[in-house]
Design a protein around this motif. Sequence first.
Motif, short mmCIF file in Angstrom:
data_model
loop_
_atom_site.label_atom_id
_atom_site.label_comp_id
_atom_site.label_asym_id
_atom_site.label_seq_id
_atom_site.Cartn_x
_atom_site.Cartn_y
_atom_site.Cartn_z
N ILE A 35 -1.37 1.76 -15.50
CA ILE A 35 -0.88 1.31 -14.19
C ILE A 35 -1.67 1.98 -13.08
O ILE A 35 -1.87 3.20 -13.08
N TRP A 36 -2.09 1.18 -12.11
CA TRP A 36 -2.79 1.67 -10.93
C TRP A 36 -2.06 1.22 -9.68
O TRP A 36 -1.50 0.12 -9.63
N PHE A 37 -2.06 2.09 -8.66
CA PHE A 37 -1.56 1.71 -7.34
C PHE A 37 -2.75 1.37 -6.44
O PHE A 37 -3.70 2.15 -6.35
N LYS A 38 -2.70 0.22 -5.79
CA LYS A 38 -3.63 -0.07 -4.71
C LYS A 38 -2.97 0.45 -3.44
O LYS A 38 -1.97 -0.09 -2.97
N ALA A 39 -3.56 1.51 -2.87
CA ALA A 39 -2.91 2.26 -1.79
C ALA A 39 -3.16 1.60 -0.43
O ALA A 39 -3.73 2.20 0.49
N GLU A 40 -2.69 0.37 -0.30
CA GLU A 40 -2.90 -0.36 0.95
C GLU A 40 -2.04 0.16 2.09
O GLU A 40 -2.27 -0.16 3.25
N PHE A 41 -1.07 1.01 1.76
CA PHE A 41 -0.28 1.66 2.81
C PHE A 41 -1.15 2.59 3.65
O PHE A 41 -0.73 3.02 4.73
N LEU A 42 -2.36 2.90 3.18
CA LEU A 42 -3.31 3.72 3.95
C LEU A 42 -4.19 2.88 4.87
O LEU A 42 -5.07 3.43 5.54
N GLN A 43 -3.96 1.57 4.90
CA GLN A 43 -4.73 0.70 5.79
C GLN A 43 -4.44 1.04 7.25
O GLN A 43 -3.41 1.62 7.58
N ARG A 44 -5.34 0.70 8.14
CA ARG A 44 -5.10 0.86 9.58
C ARG A 44 -3.80 0.16 9.94
O ARG A 44 -3.51 -0.93 9.45
N CYS A 45 -2.99 0.80 10.75
CA CYS A 45 -1.64 0.36 11.11
C CYS A 45 -0.64 0.52 9.97
O CYS A 45 0.51 0.14 10.10
N GLY A 46 -1.08 1.11 8.86
CA GLY A 46 -0.15 1.37 7.77
C GLY A 46 0.29 0.14 7.01
O GLY A 46 1.32 0.17 6.33
#
Length: 312
Positions: A35-46
């Motif tokens: 299992i992998w997390f794509k950490a898109e919560f770190l994108q600009r604007c969260g």
Amino acid sequence: MITADDVRAARRRTGGHVRRTPVLRADSHESGADIWFKAEFLQRCGVFKTRGAFNRQLRARENGLLDAATGIVAASGGNAGLANAYAASVLGVPATVFVPETAPRVKVDRLRAFGADVRQVGTEYSEAYAASQSHVAETGALFCHAYDQPDIAAGAGVIGLEIVDDVPDVDTIVVAVGGGGLFAGIAAAVHDHGVRVVAVEPELIPTLHDALDSGHPVDVSVSGVAADSLGARRIGDVGFQVAQATDPISVLVTDDDIVDTRRALWDEYRIPAEYGAAAALAALRSGAYVPAPSETVAVIVCGANTDPSTLR
């Protein structure tokens, strides 16, 4: 319908404006899957929506459709408004954002910090949307939909291309669905790679699930803990078209599943996910989707615009 070519064009167009977010290996899953997390919560604007916002506005500017005086208008439970207000501020055009009166205070405050003219209307997204359309008719501003425009979905789909690049043996991508823009972009991006997509929705907002059962988009009621980010009344046309073409696995999770998963993301990984962003992983934790022991699964954690005081 959007295609992988549209997503690849969005990657070229937006590359200088968005972050390439990392993938993080999760702890072992009871199934034995990787299992992998794509950490898109770190994108600009969260939030992932920044990708679609830039793609929509940059393409409109290329085509002479972005007026520096009238700018853009968006309707949003919060995140799409944040993304479009941020993109507009970077591109130097004004932004007007319509949000429901129930939008979280943390999102409204951030919208104003980006310089947006924030207008709170009604109690759910559909009412804010109707008000935004009146504003577009009056001003001619460029409308940036929260999810149901090809450029918005294609921008979000770049996430899928990044996952395929970074986890080449990925079998499955698990994604939360509200109006369907993120799902549509991901599915369009990875379909030719043979990657299956699991589309996860709250039981209380089953827009895609009910549309697939009915054979066409239908209205659903909107409630529950994830309504501020996944609270579309019906699946968008773009999302439904892609679903018909790619045949996703559609699963539902309960509010309790989402709440428990959000707490686990914080307690175990210190990931400050909003409720909607926890929905994807909730499918694995609840057993709504059970991967095979040899399966490689990427779970998109798509947003972190939440009140930190509610994480525990």
